[in-house]
Design an enzyme around this catalytic site. Structure first.
Site, short mmCIF file in Angstrom:
data_model
loop_
_atom_site.label_atom_id
_atom_site.label_comp_id
_atom_site.label_asym_id
_atom_site.label_seq_id
_atom_site.Cartn_x
_atom_site.Cartn_y
_atom_site.Cartn_z
CB CYS A 184 59.65 56.20 46.41
SG CYS A 184 61.45 56.14 46.45
CB CYS A 218 66.32 55.82 40.82
SG CYS A 218 64.66 55.22 40.93
CB THR A 223 65.33 57.43 48.88
OG1 THR A 223 64.73 58.71 48.95
CG2 THR A 223 64.40 56.50 48.14
CD GLU A 238 61.39 58.82 52.08
OE1 GLU A 238 60.46 58.70 52.92
OE2 GLU A 238 61.26 58.51 50.89
CG HIS A 260 67.65 61.40 41.79
ND1 HIS A 260 67.32 60.09 41.58
CD2 HIS A 260 67.04 61.75 42.94
CE1 HIS A 260 66.55 59.67 42.57
NE2 HIS A 260 66.35 60.66 43.40
CE1 TYR A 279 63.33 62.37 42.04
CE2 TYR A 279 61.09 62.88 42.65
CZ TYR A 279 62.38 62.58 43.00
OH TYR A 279 62.72 62.49 44.33
CB CYS A 328 59.54 57.07 39.80
SG CYS A 328 59.82 58.61 40.71
CD GLU A 373 60.72 60.29 46.99
OE1 GLU A 373 59.79 59.62 46.51
OE2 GLU A 373 61.70 59.79 47.55
FE1 SF4 Z 1 62.14 57.06 44.48
FE2 SF4 Z 1 61.49 58.16 42.17
FE3 SF4 Z 1 63.71 58.95 43.49
FE4 SF4 Z 1 63.54 56.55 42.28
S1 SF4 Z 1 63.50 58.58 41.32
S2 SF4 Z 1 64.36 56.95 44.29
S3 SF4 Z 1 61.41 56.00 42.66
S4 SF4 Z 1 61.58 59.20 44.13
FE FE Z 2 64.01 60.78 45.38
#
Ligand code: SF4
Ligand code: FE
Length: 482
Positions: free
Chosen positions: A100, A104, A191, A257, A292, A296, A298, A446
């Protein structure tokens, strides 16, 4: 001010005076702490890539308020292409960091606020949008990282905020002054909190009039007096204290976190973006959640890493030609690209809101995140299947370095002449890190609970699906309706 590079970002964090606790002690040097440092490195990657010509198109864009070149993480989406590039940027960074990268949440909260402050002003004649845009310009011009703080501790889940035994279990206003407000409460699992310059607080649930004191959104510098951070620990986190460069698996990057406590924190009015407008709390939660859930993307990038690691260990073990291994790798790619399709489609189907900001397709963003609560677990299961049991029975790097035991490890853990036993151990440690260690927080748990637990998406799927249209289609075909 031009965009920061990774070094300047690090220097900017050094200037903060954060009150951080970990393992029962105050962390005096947050930036260089070995447990926290990988998480800083991951955020720093968002600054580093923005200066690389090959990533410029995804990582940077033009501010709609100043016309200046900015990091995309500080941008308000102006069209569908912006939304699509955001998804692609998430995959890129997930692949580069294997964890992570934290930035974001701030981007998503700013986009949600750009929509909701506009809507409140329209209905109530307030001036939230003006305040928000001033804050946004400050963030863009200084290229800041923001923590988007939504999740309250929530106490007894069956009760609304104002009925909790302890009124502080949701962040709320405790005093209204001429120059601002004083807030108290906490936000859980934040986060990247200690890697952020600013904290943007939002309510965590839809609210009624009785909860008006809890319907509050604001932004404050992360080192404001009265803010305390307690770092959450992660599986295998103390391996980062052991020295060496193998047993951590991912040698450079990690997530973070923290529990963030607001112990009677003053917020000036020009940083307040919602004050007791309880009827807009749900809208802010839903827009942030939709953005958000798109973010993801990510996990697709981290999925690329786990697939690459699985293929590599299969090759090191001499198993890559076995048909079942090939098929498992195909399955991993199928799942990962299905996730990619989800985050691209909710972006491609985005639309312009009355504020001018583009929002993702809410139904598809929720479908995407629902898949994210499942597929990474399956990818991790297959990766562990391919890796074999050695991933969890492997001796330590210190045993490998020891003159007494190293020779035995080298001898008995060799596979093919062209495979270095150390490399084999490294890739196994990476898979361990992704599926059981510190990165498993980001890749698995997560994926399950970040941006809302699975049931939250199911509620939104039920709410956003057009059931009448589906019934009509069915009834028309069998002659119930014409
Ligand atoms: Fe972390 Fe993914 Fe959330 Fe961005 S979207 S803060 S990389 S878990
Ligand atoms: Fe997250």
């Amino acid at each position: 001010m031009p965009m920061m590079n990774a070094k300047e970002y690090e220097e900017s964090l050094k200037k903060l005076n954060l009150v951080v606790y970990m393992f029962g002690e105050r962390v005096e040097n947050v930036v260089d702490n070995p447990i926290l440092r990988p998480s800083l490195n991951a955020v720093a990657k968002t600054y580093e890539l923005a200066h690389m010509p090959e990533h410029e198109d995804l990582m940077t864009t033009t501010s709609h308020i100043t016309g200046n070149k900015i990091n995309r993480f500080t941008h308000i989406h102006q069209n569908v292409t912006d939304l699509v590039k955001k998804s692609k940027m998430g995959r890129l960074l997930g692949r580069k960091t294997g964890c992570c990268f934290q930035r974001c949440v701030g981007m998503d909260s700013m986009n949600a606020l750009s929509i909701v402050t506009h809507n409140i002003d329209e209905k109530k004649g307030t001036e939230y949008k003006k305040r928000f845009l001033k804050f946004l310009e400050y963030v863009q011009e200084n290229d800041l990282t923001c923590d988007g703080a939504m999740t309250d501790p929530k106490g007894d889940r069956s009760l609304p905020p104002h009925k909790q035994t302890d009124p502080d279990l949701y962040v709320h206003v405790i005093e209204e002054r001429e120059d601002g407000i004083v807030v108290r409460g906490a936000k859980a699992h934040q986060t990247g909190a200690t890697n952020s310059h600013e904290i943007i607080v939002m309510p965590t649930v839809a609210m009624r009039e009785d909860d008006a004191d809890y319907a509050v959104s604001f932004a404050i510098p992360s080192d404001t007096q009265g803010i305390y951070y307690i770092i959450g620990r992660q599986s295998c986190d103390t391996r980062k204290l052991e020295g060496g460069n193998m047993d951590q698996g991912n040698l450079y990057y990690g997530g973070q976190e923290a529990l963030v406590i607001f112990d009677d924190v003053f917020v000036p009015w020009d940083r307040v973006f919602m004050y007791k407008e309880y009827e807009f709390a749900g809208q802010l939660v839903e827009s942030f959640a939709a953005y958000h859930r798109q973010s993801y993307a990510c996990k697709v990038g981290v999925g690329d890493v786990i697939i690459g690691a699985s293929q590599t260990i299969a090759e090191y073990n001499g198993a890559e030609k076995a048909s079942h291994v090939k098929d498992k790798i195909i399955e991993m790619n199928h799942l990962n690209e299905t996730l990619y399709s989800g985050c691209i489609s909710c972006a491609s189907e985005g639309h312009k809101t009355p504020s001018g900001t583009y929002l993702v397709n809410i139904l598809l963003a929720n479908v995407h995140k629902q898949n994210v609560t499942r597929f990474p677990y399956e990818l991790a299961r297959i990766a562990q299947d391919i890796a074999g049991g050695l991933m969890v029975t492997l001796p330590s790097e210190k045993d490998l370095e020891s003159p007494e035991t190293g020779k035995w490890i080298e001898k008995y853990y060799q596979t093919k002449p062209d495979v270095n036993t150390r490399d084999r151990m490294r890739i196994l440690r990476l898979i361990e890190n992704l599926t059981l260690g510190t990165a498993a927080v980001g890749y698995l748990t997560e994926s399950m609970h970040g941006a809302g637990s699975p049931q939250a998406q199911r509620i939104m799927i039920a709410r956003n699906v057009n059931m009448d249209e589906k019934k009509k289609a069915a009834k028309a075909l069998c002659g119930i309706i014409k």
